[in-house]
Motif scaffolding. Structure first.
Motif, PDB file in Angstrom:
ATOM      1  N   LEU A 269       8.516   6.541   4.167  1.00 28.00           N
ATOM      2  CA  LEU A 269       7.791   5.299   4.405  1.00 28.00           C
ATOM      3  C   LEU A 269       7.736   5.053   5.908  1.00 28.00           C
ATOM      4  O   LEU A 269       8.734   5.219   6.612  1.00 28.00           O
ATOM      5  CB  LEU A 269       8.522   4.144   3.705  1.00 28.00           C
ATOM      6  CG  LEU A 269       8.000   2.734   3.936  1.00 28.00           C
ATOM      7  CD1 LEU A 269       6.614   2.556   3.331  1.00 28.00           C
ATOM      8  CD2 LEU A 269       8.976   1.720   3.341  1.00 28.00           C
TER       9      LEU A 269
ATOM     10  N   ASP B  14       2.582   1.986   6.583  1.00 27.56           N
ATOM     11  CA  ASP B  14       2.418   2.037   5.124  1.00 27.56           C
ATOM     12  C   ASP B  14       2.890   0.770   4.414  1.00 27.56           C
ATOM     13  O   ASP B  14       2.683   0.640   3.202  1.00 27.56           O
ATOM     14  CB  ASP B  14       3.232   3.200   4.537  1.00 27.56           C
ATOM     15  CG  ASP B  14       2.803   4.554   5.037  1.00 27.56           C
ATOM     16  OD1 ASP B  14       1.580   4.793   5.144  1.00 27.56           O
ATOM     17  OD2 ASP B  14       3.699   5.382   5.302  1.00 27.56           O
TER      18      ASP B  14
ATOM     19  N   PHE C 285       2.182  -0.106   0.534  1.00 28.73           N
ATOM     20  CA  PHE C 285       3.346   0.196  -0.306  1.00 28.73           C
ATOM     21  C   PHE C 285       3.747  -1.009  -1.142  1.00 28.73           C
ATOM     22  O   PHE C 285       3.923  -0.910  -2.363  1.00 28.73           O
ATOM     23  CB  PHE C 285       4.515   0.659   0.571  1.00 28.73           C
ATOM     24  CG  PHE C 285       5.844   0.603  -0.122  1.00 28.73           C
ATOM     25  CD1 PHE C 285       6.132   1.467  -1.173  1.00 28.73           C
ATOM     26  CD2 PHE C 285       6.803  -0.321   0.251  1.00 28.73           C
ATOM     27  CE1 PHE C 285       7.356   1.401  -1.830  1.00 28.73           C
ATOM     28  CE2 PHE C 285       8.021  -0.386  -0.394  1.00 28.73           C
ATOM     29  CZ  PHE C 285       8.302   0.478  -1.437  1.00 28.73           C
TER      30      PHE C 285
ATOM     31  N   LEU D  52       2.674  -0.323  -4.922  1.00 26.60           N
ATOM     32  CA  LEU D  52       3.795   0.315  -5.619  1.00 26.60           C
ATOM     33  C   LEU D  52       4.951  -0.632  -5.893  1.00 26.60           C
ATOM     34  O   LEU D  52       5.421  -0.737  -7.026  1.00 26.60           O
ATOM     35  CB  LEU D  52       4.305   1.530  -4.819  1.00 26.60           C
ATOM     36  CG  LEU D  52       3.332   2.683  -4.647  1.00 26.60           C
ATOM     37  CD1 LEU D  52       3.929   3.742  -3.719  1.00 26.60           C
ATOM     38  CD2 LEU D  52       2.962   3.292  -5.987  1.00 26.60           C
TER      39      LEU D  52
ATOM     40  N   LEU E 111       7.459   8.055  -0.028  1.00 24.41           N
ATOM     41  CA  LEU E 111       6.231   7.751  -0.753  1.00 24.41           C
ATOM     42  C   LEU E 111       5.616   9.038  -1.261  1.00 24.41           C
ATOM     43  O   LEU E 111       5.623  10.052  -0.563  1.00 24.41           O
ATOM     44  CB  LEU E 111       5.219   7.064   0.170  1.00 24.41           C
ATOM     45  CG  LEU E 111       5.642   5.754   0.815  1.00 24.41           C
ATOM     46  CD1 LEU E 111       4.517   5.211   1.680  1.00 24.41           C
ATOM     47  CD2 LEU E 111       6.062   4.746  -0.230  1.00 24.41           C
TER      48      LEU E 111
ATOM     49  N   ARG F  76       2.045  10.702  -2.490  1.00 24.19           N
ATOM     50  CA  ARG F  76       0.587  10.530  -2.415  1.00 24.19           C
ATOM     51  C   ARG F  76      -0.093  11.686  -3.128  1.00 24.19           C
ATOM     52  O   ARG F  76       0.356  12.822  -3.046  1.00 24.19           O
ATOM     53  CB  ARG F  76       0.096  10.526  -0.968  1.00 24.19           C
ATOM     54  CG  ARG F  76       0.528   9.351  -0.163  1.00 24.19           C
ATOM     55  CD  ARG F  76      -0.070   9.438   1.253  1.00 24.19           C
ATOM     56  NE  ARG F  76       0.556   8.516   2.157  1.00 24.19           N
ATOM     57  CZ  ARG F  76       0.189   7.260   2.340  1.00 24.19           C
ATOM     58  NH1 ARG F  76      -0.831   6.777   1.673  1.00 24.19           N
ATOM     59  NH2 ARG F  76       0.833   6.486   3.184  1.00 24.19           N
TER      60      ARG F  76
ATOM     61  N   ASP G  81      -3.957   8.824  -2.197  1.00 22.19           N
ATOM     62  CA  ASP G  81      -3.578   7.577  -2.860  1.00 22.19           C
ATOM     63  C   ASP G  81      -2.070   7.510  -3.097  1.00 22.19           C
ATOM     64  O   ASP G  81      -1.454   8.512  -3.468  1.00 22.19           O
ATOM     65  CB  ASP G  81      -4.283   7.452  -4.217  1.00 22.19           C
ATOM     66  CG  ASP G  81      -5.790   7.344  -4.082  1.00 22.19           C
ATOM     67  OD1 ASP G  81      -6.255   6.764  -3.081  1.00 22.19           O
ATOM     68  OD2 ASP G  81      -6.490   7.844  -4.977  1.00 22.19           O
ATOM     69  N   LEU G  82      -1.503   6.334  -2.915  1.00 22.15           N
ATOM     70  CA  LEU G  82      -0.088   6.132  -3.225  1.00 22.15           C
ATOM     71  C   LEU G  82       0.112   6.198  -4.731  1.00 22.15           C
ATOM     72  O   LEU G  82      -0.584   5.501  -5.476  1.00 22.15           O
ATOM     73  CB  LEU G  82       0.395   4.774  -2.699  1.00 22.15           C
ATOM     74  CG  LEU G  82       0.443   4.635  -1.187  1.00 22.15           C
ATOM     75  CD1 LEU G  82       0.777   3.201  -0.798  1.00 22.15           C
ATOM     76  CD2 LEU G  82       1.460   5.599  -0.589  1.00 22.15           C
TER      77      LEU G  82
ATOM     78  N   TYR H 150       7.143   6.128  -5.500  1.00 22.50           N
ATOM     79  CA  TYR H 150       8.127   6.052  -4.420  1.00 22.50           C
ATOM     80  C   TYR H 150       9.530   6.179  -4.983  1.00 22.50           C
ATOM     81  O   TYR H 150       9.774   5.980  -6.173  1.00 22.50           O
ATOM     82  CB  TYR H 150       7.987   4.756  -3.622  1.00 22.50           C
ATOM     83  CG  TYR H 150       8.560   3.509  -4.270  1.00 22.50           C
ATOM     84  CD1 TYR H 150       9.805   3.011  -3.907  1.00 22.50           C
ATOM     85  CD2 TYR H 150       7.845   2.805  -5.234  1.00 22.50           C
ATOM     86  CE1 TYR H 150      10.309   1.859  -4.478  1.00 22.50           C
ATOM     87  CE2 TYR H 150       8.340   1.648  -5.803  1.00 22.50           C
ATOM     88  CZ  TYR H 150       9.574   1.178  -5.423  1.00 22.50           C
ATOM     89  OH  TYR H 150      10.087   0.046  -5.993  1.00 22.50           O
TER      90      TYR H 150
END
Length: 158
Positions: free
Chosen positions: A6, A10, A14, A18, A62, A64, A68-69, A72
């Motif tokens: 992270l 972000d 985040f 998330l 994180l 991806r 795209d996230l 985590y």
């Protein structure tokens, strides 16, 4: 899937994409826990994780996929009470994968990243807590080699 620590840049995405969905899902599945959706909850999350960015004893990775996230994992170093031998443990405090990509290896990849982080810090163990009825998570953790060592027991005081 790409996994990276992270970063400050972000934090907003985040928290929104998330962290809040993870906490909402957790609150929905846990008896006695209601999510406090008051004004400022996003800033509370940003502030908490911003502080962790400068803490060498914590990490948040994180995941991806196509930019795209999608998940985590957060971990921290822990030590036992001072009367015990001085060892470090890697405690996974959070692991979340977005529903649309679950059961495709993202959770395992994030867990592996936390495990490697702990290994590089000479941790003797990796531990975590999981809801007893979260069969998917229990299955993931068992497949990764974790075993139940203790039971957390709870009683409502209402």
């Amino acid at each position: 899937m790409e996994i990276a620590p992270l970063r400050e840049a972000d934090l907003d995405a985040f928290v929104a994409e998330l962290w809040l969905p993870a906490k909402r899902e957790m609150a929905a599945s846990m008896t006695g826990y209601d999510l406090d959706e008051r004004d400022g909850v996003r800033e509370t999350g940003r502030s908490h994780y911003r502080a962790r960015l400068d803490d060498d004893e914590t990490v948040t990775y994180l995941g991806r996929e196509d930019g795209d996230l999608v998940g985590y994992v957060s971990a921290e170093l822990r030590a036992p009470a001072p009367i015990f031998e001085a060892i470090h443990e890697c405690h996974v405090s959070d692991l979340y994968v977005t529903p649309e990509i679950r059961r495709r290896g993202a959770g395992r990849a994030l867990l592996d990243a936390a495990e490697e982080w702990g290994r590089l810090r000479d941790c003797a163990h990796l531990d975590l807590n999981v809801d007893a009825d979260n069969e998917a998570a229990v299955s993931l953790y068992e497949a990764a080699g974790l075993t139940a060592e203790r039971y957390q027991m709870q009683k409502s005081l209402d």
